[in-house]
Design a protein around this motif. Structure first.
Motif, PDB file in Angstrom:
ATOM      1  N   SER A 181      23.098  -3.819  24.127  1.00 22.08           N
ATOM      2  CA  SER A 181      22.886  -2.839  23.044  1.00 22.08           C
ATOM      3  C   SER A 181      21.472  -2.948  22.487  1.00 22.08           C
ATOM      4  O   SER A 181      20.866  -1.932  22.119  1.00 22.08           O
ATOM      5  CB  SER A 181      23.895  -3.072  21.910  1.00 22.08           C
ATOM      6  N   ASP A 185      26.151   3.796  24.792  1.00 23.02           N
ATOM      7  CA  ASP A 185      26.539   2.399  24.611  1.00 23.02           C
ATOM      8  C   ASP A 185      28.061   2.275  24.649  1.00 23.02           C
ATOM      9  O   ASP A 185      28.737   2.564  23.670  1.00 23.02           O
ATOM     10  CB  ASP A 185      25.989   1.874  23.278  1.00 23.02           C
ATOM     11  N   GLU A 186      28.591   1.872  25.773  1.00 25.66           N
ATOM     12  CA  GLU A 186      30.032   1.762  25.999  1.00 25.66           C
ATOM     13  C   GLU A 186      30.781   2.974  25.439  1.00 25.66           C
ATOM     14  O   GLU A 186      31.697   2.831  24.636  1.00 25.66           O
ATOM     15  CB  GLU A 186      30.565   0.464  25.385  1.00 25.66           C
TER      16      GLU A 186
END
Ligand SMILES: Nc1ncnc2c1ncn2[C@@H]1O[C@H](COP(=O)(O)OP(=O)(O)O)[C@@H](O)[C@H]1O
Ligand SMILES: [Mg+2]
Length: 271
Positions: free
Chosen positions: A56, A168-169
């Protein structure tokens, strides 16, 4: 003219010798060390690595939300200096304004950028359609399922026509079936818009199914341990008879990536 520009500029984003240290109350955390990454136009990069390895953090540097402690992050040869719409970000939890309906959420960025009204309407409609949210435009975020919220977040990013999409995910909180649908959607959008994508996931199969390049990161401080180039995503999208998931090449890369990640986890457990 556009084409000329494309050929002149080799990379969309270049990261050179990046280190990132967080300094907090408990002292310093070395989150990233010596990151070098050149991202070409149209690539679909997936980042994999153990939890806490700095994925991240890396995404936030590309987004312009964090400044590297050392090294350079550039887009089209210019230093990345703060977030802007050229790099649209989709986080794991959808970031929609709860008081605005889907349509107004998607239109928000364009309004801020003072686009003419008819253009806002056109772009908003186009991307709501693309993400499959036509018919839900008057709904408020609380009325939407997790998958629909992510579709709306995606439409909002796309409406800005960014050069690059950072995720991000994005499907981390979704159930398996929705996740699968979202992967198909992302692939379709990437093919259609020819965007450059940087996506973080903890799912090796998701990375293999979407990426043209996977970067595998080490545990903290995050370094890029290995990169893999692949083209399974094209074979999945063109409906090839042979499912690339069961080919020896796929299995081989999958094994190798899992070995690297498991090795990292092992080290974490014993450190
Ligand atoms: N704002 C912060 N202050 C201090 N440490 C942080 C901060 N954000 C993240 N970290 C630490 O930096 C490391 C990398 O974090 P992160 O990039 O979120 O990892 P990942 O996304 O791979 O799980 C972790 O050890 C995390 O605890
Ligand atoms: Mg993370």
């Amino acid at each position: 003219m556009d084409k000329m520009l494309k050929y002149k500029q080799e990379y969309v984003v270049t990261l050179k010798d990046i280190n990132l240290r967080y300094s907090g109350e408990k002292g310093e955390v070395n989150a990233l060390q010596n990151i070098n990454l050149d991202i070409e136009e149209g690539e679909f990069i997936c980042a994999l690595g153990p939890s806490g390895c700095g994925k991240s953090t890396l995404l936030k540097i590309i987004a312009g939300l964090l400044k590297p402690s050392q090294g350079e992050a550039k887009m089209d040869g210019e230093p990345i200096d703060g977030p802007d719409w050229h790099r649209g970000v989709v986080f794991q939890s959808p970031t929609l304004y709860p008081w605005l309906n889907v349509q107004d959420n998607v239109a928000f960025g364009l309004k801020m950028r003072k686009f003419p009204k008819n253009e806002i309407e056109e772009l908003t409609n186009k991307y709501l359609e693309l993400v499959g949210l036509k018919g839900s435009e008057k709904h408020k975020p609380y009325e939407l399922s997790g998958g629909m919220k992510q579709r709306a977040s995606l439409a909002r990013v796309l409406a800005n026509k960014p050069r690059m999409i950072l995720m991000d995910e994005p499907f981390g909180a979704l159930d398996a079936l929705t996740r699968q649908n979202m992967q198909t959607l992302i692939r379709k959008i990437w093919t259609k818009t020819e965007n450059t994508v940087f996506l973080i996931t903890h799912d090796v199969d998701e990375a293999l199914a979407l990426a043209t390049r996977i970067i595998v990161m080490s545990s903290r401080p995050g370094k890029i341990l290995k990169e893999f180039n692949m083209d399974f995503t094209y074979h999945i999208s063109d409906g090839s008879k042979e499912n690339p998931r069961y080919t020896p090449k796929y299995m081989g890369i999958r094994e190798e990536i899992l070995k690297i990640i498991n090795c990292q986890n092992e080290e974490l457990r014993f450190s």
